[in-house]
Design a protein around this motif. Structure first.
Motif, PDB file in Angstrom:
ATOM      1  N   VAL A  36       0.809  -1.313   0.008  1.00  0.00           N
ATOM      2  CA  VAL A  36      -0.033  -0.136   0.153  1.00  0.00           C
ATOM      3  C   VAL A  36       1.122   1.269   0.095  1.00  0.00           C
ATOM      4  CG1 VAL A  36      -1.850   1.107   1.128  1.00  0.00           C
ATOM      5  CG2 VAL A  36      -1.808  -1.315   1.352  1.00  0.00           C
ATOM      6  N   MET A  37       0.853   2.082  -0.950  1.00  0.00           N
ATOM      7  CA  MET A  37       1.379   3.398  -1.201  1.00  0.00           C
ATOM      8  C   MET A  37       0.506   4.509  -1.017  1.00  0.00           C
ATOM      9  SD  MET A  37       3.770   2.158  -4.410  1.00  0.00           S
ATOM     10  CE  MET A  37       2.225   1.136  -4.903  1.00  0.00           C
ATOM     11  N   GLY A  38       0.948   5.724  -0.248  1.00  0.00           N
ATOM     12  CA  GLY A  38       0.378   6.877  -0.044  1.00  0.00           C
ATOM     13  C   GLY A  38       1.374   7.899  -0.994  1.00  0.00           C
ATOM     14  N   VAL A  39       0.801   8.486  -1.827  1.00  0.00           N
ATOM     15  CA  VAL A  39       1.487   9.303  -2.886  1.00  0.00           C
ATOM     16  C   VAL A  39       1.117  10.709  -2.868  1.00  0.00           C
ATOM     17  CG1 VAL A  39       2.036   9.737  -5.211  1.00  0.00           C
ATOM     18  CG2 VAL A  39       1.964   7.282  -4.440  1.00  0.00           C
ATOM     19  N   ASP A  40       2.167  11.530  -2.695  1.00  0.00           N
ATOM     20  CA  ASP A  40       1.711  12.988  -2.621  1.00  0.00           C
ATOM     21  C   ASP A  40       2.170  13.499  -3.998  1.00  0.00           C
ATOM     22  OD1 ASP A  40       1.165  15.572  -1.919  1.00  0.00           O
ATOM     23  OD2 ASP A  40       2.906  15.860  -0.672  1.00  0.00           O
ATOM     24  N   SER A  41       1.172  13.375  -5.151  1.00  0.00           N
ATOM     25  CA  SER A  41       1.784  13.950  -6.423  1.00  0.00           C
ATOM     26  C   SER A  41       1.157  15.353  -6.440  1.00  0.00           C
ATOM     27  CB  SER A  41       0.794  13.251  -7.399  1.00  0.00           C
ATOM     28  OG  SER A  41      -0.452  13.080  -7.228  1.00  0.00           O
ATOM     29  N   ARG A  42       1.897  16.320  -7.303  1.00  0.00           N
ATOM     30  CA  ARG A  42       1.296  17.541  -7.600  1.00  0.00           C
ATOM     31  C   ARG A  42       1.358  17.624  -9.191  1.00  0.00           C
ATOM     32  NH1 ARG A  42       4.946  17.296  -3.335  1.00  0.00           N
ATOM     33  NH2 ARG A  42       4.471  18.604  -1.583  1.00  0.00           N
ATOM     34  N   LYS A  43       0.631  18.860  -9.397  1.00  0.00           N
ATOM     35  CA  LYS A  43       0.706  19.285 -10.959  1.00  0.00           C
ATOM     36  C   LYS A  43       2.235  19.299 -11.360  1.00  0.00           C
ATOM     37  CE  LYS A  43      -1.040  22.663 -13.990  1.00  0.00           C
ATOM     38  NZ  LYS A  43      -1.683  24.059 -14.252  1.00  0.00           N
ATOM     39  N   ASP A  44       2.250  18.478 -12.578  1.00  0.00           N
ATOM     40  CA  ASP A  44       3.507  18.172 -13.393  1.00  0.00           C
ATOM     41  C   ASP A  44       4.432  17.587 -12.400  1.00  0.00           C
ATOM     42  OD1 ASP A  44       2.399  19.707 -15.483  1.00  0.00           O
ATOM     43  OD2 ASP A  44       2.901  21.536 -14.691  1.00  0.00           O
ATOM     44  N   ASP A  45       4.111  16.881 -11.539  1.00  0.00           N
ATOM     45  CA  ASP A  45       5.078  16.042 -10.623  1.00  0.00           C
ATOM     46  C   ASP A  45       4.525  14.790 -10.191  1.00  0.00           C
ATOM     47  OD1 ASP A  45       6.855  15.058  -8.865  1.00  0.00           O
ATOM     48  OD2 ASP A  45       6.817  16.615  -7.403  1.00  0.00           O
ATOM     49  N   VAL A  46       4.779  13.668 -10.753  1.00  0.00           N
ATOM     50  CA  VAL A  46       4.358  12.325 -10.568  1.00  0.00           C
ATOM     51  C   VAL A  46       4.202  12.121  -8.958  1.00  0.00           C
ATOM     52  CG1 VAL A  46       6.391  10.976 -10.713  1.00  0.00           C
ATOM     53  CG2 VAL A  46       4.182   9.903 -10.977  1.00  0.00           C
ATOM     54  N   GLY A  47       5.157  12.692  -8.222  1.00  0.00           N
ATOM     55  CA  GLY A  47       5.260  12.377  -6.585  1.00  0.00           C
ATOM     56  C   GLY A  47       6.146  11.450  -6.370  1.00  0.00           C
ATOM     57  N   ARG A  48       6.127  11.223  -4.937  1.00  0.00           N
ATOM     58  CA  ARG A  48       7.030  10.030  -4.231  1.00  0.00           C
ATOM     59  C   ARG A  48       6.036   9.560  -3.353  1.00  0.00           C
ATOM     60  NH1 ARG A  48      13.223  11.407  -3.682  1.00  0.00           N
ATOM     61  NH2 ARG A  48      13.625  12.419  -5.711  1.00  0.00           N
ATOM     62  N   SER A  49       6.337   8.021  -2.944  1.00  0.00           N
ATOM     63  CA  SER A  49       5.476   7.453  -2.068  1.00  0.00           C
ATOM     64  C   SER A  49       5.794   7.793  -0.733  1.00  0.00           C
ATOM     65  CB  SER A  49       6.033   5.941  -2.229  1.00  0.00           C
ATOM     66  OG  SER A  49       7.053   5.457  -2.040  1.00  0.00           O
ATOM     67  N   ASP A  50       5.036   8.737  -0.224  1.00  0.00           N
ATOM     68  CA  ASP A  50       5.379   9.231   1.095  1.00  0.00           C
ATOM     69  C   ASP A  50       5.138   8.115   2.412  1.00  0.00           C
ATOM     70  OD1 ASP A  50       5.794  11.869   2.782  1.00  0.00           O
ATOM     71  OD2 ASP A  50       3.707  11.211   3.553  1.00  0.00           O
ATOM     72  N   THR A  51       4.290   7.402   1.886  1.00  0.00           N
ATOM     73  CA  THR A  51       3.924   6.339   3.044  1.00  0.00           C
ATOM     74  C   THR A  51       4.096   4.928   2.172  1.00  0.00           C
ATOM     75  OG1 THR A  51       2.653   7.572   4.271  1.00  0.00           O
ATOM     76  CG2 THR A  51       2.379   5.308   4.539  1.00  0.00           C
ATOM     77  N   LEU A  52       4.566   3.856   2.748  1.00  0.00           N
ATOM     78  CA  LEU A  52       4.810   2.739   2.305  1.00  0.00           C
ATOM     79  C   LEU A  52       4.728   1.566   3.221  1.00  0.00           C
ATOM     80  CD1 LEU A  52       5.225   1.139  -0.443  1.00  0.00           C
ATOM     81  CD2 LEU A  52       7.950   1.266   0.106  1.00  0.00           C
ATOM     82  N   MET A  53       3.605   0.668   2.978  1.00  0.00           N
ATOM     83  CA  MET A  53       3.362  -0.523   3.911  1.00  0.00           C
ATOM     84  C   MET A  53       3.159  -1.838   3.361  1.00  0.00           C
ATOM     85  SD  MET A  53       0.344   1.430   6.538  1.00  0.00           S
ATOM     86  CE  MET A  53       0.805   2.624   7.603  1.00  0.00           C
ATOM     87  N   LEU A  54       3.567  -2.760   3.858  1.00  0.00           N
ATOM     88  CA  LEU A  54       3.448  -4.192   3.171  1.00  0.00           C
ATOM     89  C   LEU A  54       2.368  -5.044   4.128  1.00  0.00           C
ATOM     90  CD1 LEU A  54       4.152  -5.896   1.060  1.00  0.00           C
ATOM     91  CD2 LEU A  54       5.862  -6.981   2.459  1.00  0.00           C
TER      92      LEU A  54
END
Length: 425
Positions: A36-54
């Motif tokens: 499970v990934m929580g992604v903080d994406s923005r306009k013109d930016d795919v973002g990064r996985s700010d939260t990562l859980m298995l």
């Protein structure tokens, strides 16, 4: 930045709906994994996985285990060398993140769920909010955050949070780093699941899931999820087993990292999945550990005096019995006061004022503190200067020769100074 614990019910129903892919190693029957990934994406930016859980789920018993992976974890990302694990999503989305996690933990990830910030807020609002016991004062103000500003202002105590407030709670991070943040995220996830399983929400879950499905990315269908939503009541009264990727906090060129203990991390996954460890698996683990050790640069700095994750876990679980209490014959130990030379200070220049960081570093060094090289902040026009220190060291920062706001948080021997535009040369 966001946490995706609230999507657990969503993921849980889906992973019970289809046959998992062949596991890399023989695991106990009925056990599957979902990333499970929580992604903080923005306009013109795919973002990064700010939260990562298995998540590891036993479909037969309903038992659930969760391993949280800190976003600063230093890993080898296929095709991109060593970097923080949250960069894998920026390089190659959920596919590359999945591959990176599989290589790190030597496990096949059966399914994935990607949740973005708007979906998170909507899900919390759809279930009517959630009750959270805030354990400490939480304050942070960043009016220039890319998502319209981030203003966090919580006082200790039980409070009801809607989607917007929930985002603030799970995004909060101070000098305690990812340890406290992950513990709050896991606690939040448990409270959301508790709310979802109430008689008032459970019957509404199919419609809530159907509405939220368009806001998430996953390799499972809505139809499959709805067919298995009826399995959720079996989870009532069961506790989700939570843990964090074992490791050590460190700095490389003044940038924070989490160095994973690969052997311990794989042991957690093997136990959760019931995998019988072979000699070949142990050899592969040792080879990866040797390769990782060789990749570490010479300017690596290990951070000492950090919080213990289990201490946080006991606090949030209310498990005071595991904490040693002084008896009548045993007087509490007096806490030793620290000297400036025992305190490491991180200086962040978020003011946009040239030379402010170097000046503060020099000032604190003259006072005897161990000061890291000044770094530029993510924003360059923060208004107020803040100093965040533990209860045992906050008094040592009164009377600074520049305006600043003192805040209690984190460890006594690790302090953060964030310089704002109110700084005067």
């Amino acid at each position: 930045m966001l946490v995706v614990g609230s999507i657990f019910a969503y993921a849980y129903t889906r992973i019970n709906a289809t046959k998992p892919v062949a596991p890399r190693h023989e695991r106990e029957s009925g056990k599957v994994t979902v990333m499970v990934m929580g992604v903080d994406s923005r306009k013109d930016d795919v973002g990064r996985s700010d939260t990562l859980m298995l998540f590891t789920v036993d479909k037969g018993t309903g038992d659930v285990s969760v391993l949280s992976i800190p976003r600063d974890t230093r890993v080898k990302i296929p095709g991109h060398g060593y970097d923080k694990i949250n960069a894998a999503y920026a390089y190659g989305g959920q596919a590359l993140t999945k591959k990176t996690v599989e290589n790190l933990l030597d496990v096949t990830v059966d399914y994935y769920v990607v949740v973005r910030i708007k979906a998170f807020e909507k899900i919390i609002n759809d279930i009517g909010g959630v009750d959270i016991d805030v354990k400490k004062r939480m304050y942070y103000n960043d009016p220039w955050d890319d998502n319209g500003g981030l203003h966090i202002n919580f006082y200790p105590g039980m409070q009801h949070m809607d989607g917007a407030k929930a985002i603030e709670y799970v995004r909060y991070r101070d000098t305690e780093g990812d340890i406290g943040r992950i513990q709050r995220q896991q606690y939040f996830m448990q409270q959301v699941l508790k709310k979802v399983l109430t008689p008032a929400i459970l019957p509404k879950l199919p419609s809530i899931i159907n509405e939220a499905s368009g806001a998430v990315t996953t390799n499972m269908s809505v139809a499959q999820m709805l067919d298995f939503a009826k399995l959720l009541p079996d989870m009532k009264g069961k506790k989700i087993m939570t843990s964090m990727l074992p490791g050590t906090p460190a700095y490389i060129k003044d940038m924070s990292y989490w160095l994973p203990d690969i052997k311990k991390a794989r042991a957690i996954i093997d136990q959760n999945l019931g995998i019988a460890v072979t000699d070949k698996m142990q050899q592969n683990t040792q080879l990866l550990m040797d390769e990782y050790k060789k990749s570490l640069p010479g300017d690596l700095k290990i951070v000492n005096g950090t919080y213990d994750y289990e201490d946080y876990k006991n606090e949030f679980d209310g498990n005071q019995a595991q904490k040693k209490q002084p008896s009548e014959k045993e007087a509490p130990k007096e806490q030793k006061s620290l000297k400036p030379s025992q305190i490491t200070v991180r200086v962040i220049n978020s003011s946009g004022i040239n030379g402010a960081g170097a000046q503060v570093v020099s000032l604190l060094q003259r006072k005897g503190f161990k000061v890291l090289k000044a770094e530029n902040g993510a924003v360059r026009n923060r208004q107020k200067t803040t100093i965040t220190a533990g209860k045992g060291s906050i008094n040592m920062f009164y009377g600074m020769p520049f305006p600043c706001t003192l805040m209690v948080g984190g460890s006594d021997d690790y302090v953060t100074v964030d310089i704002g535009r109110d700084y005067r040369k």
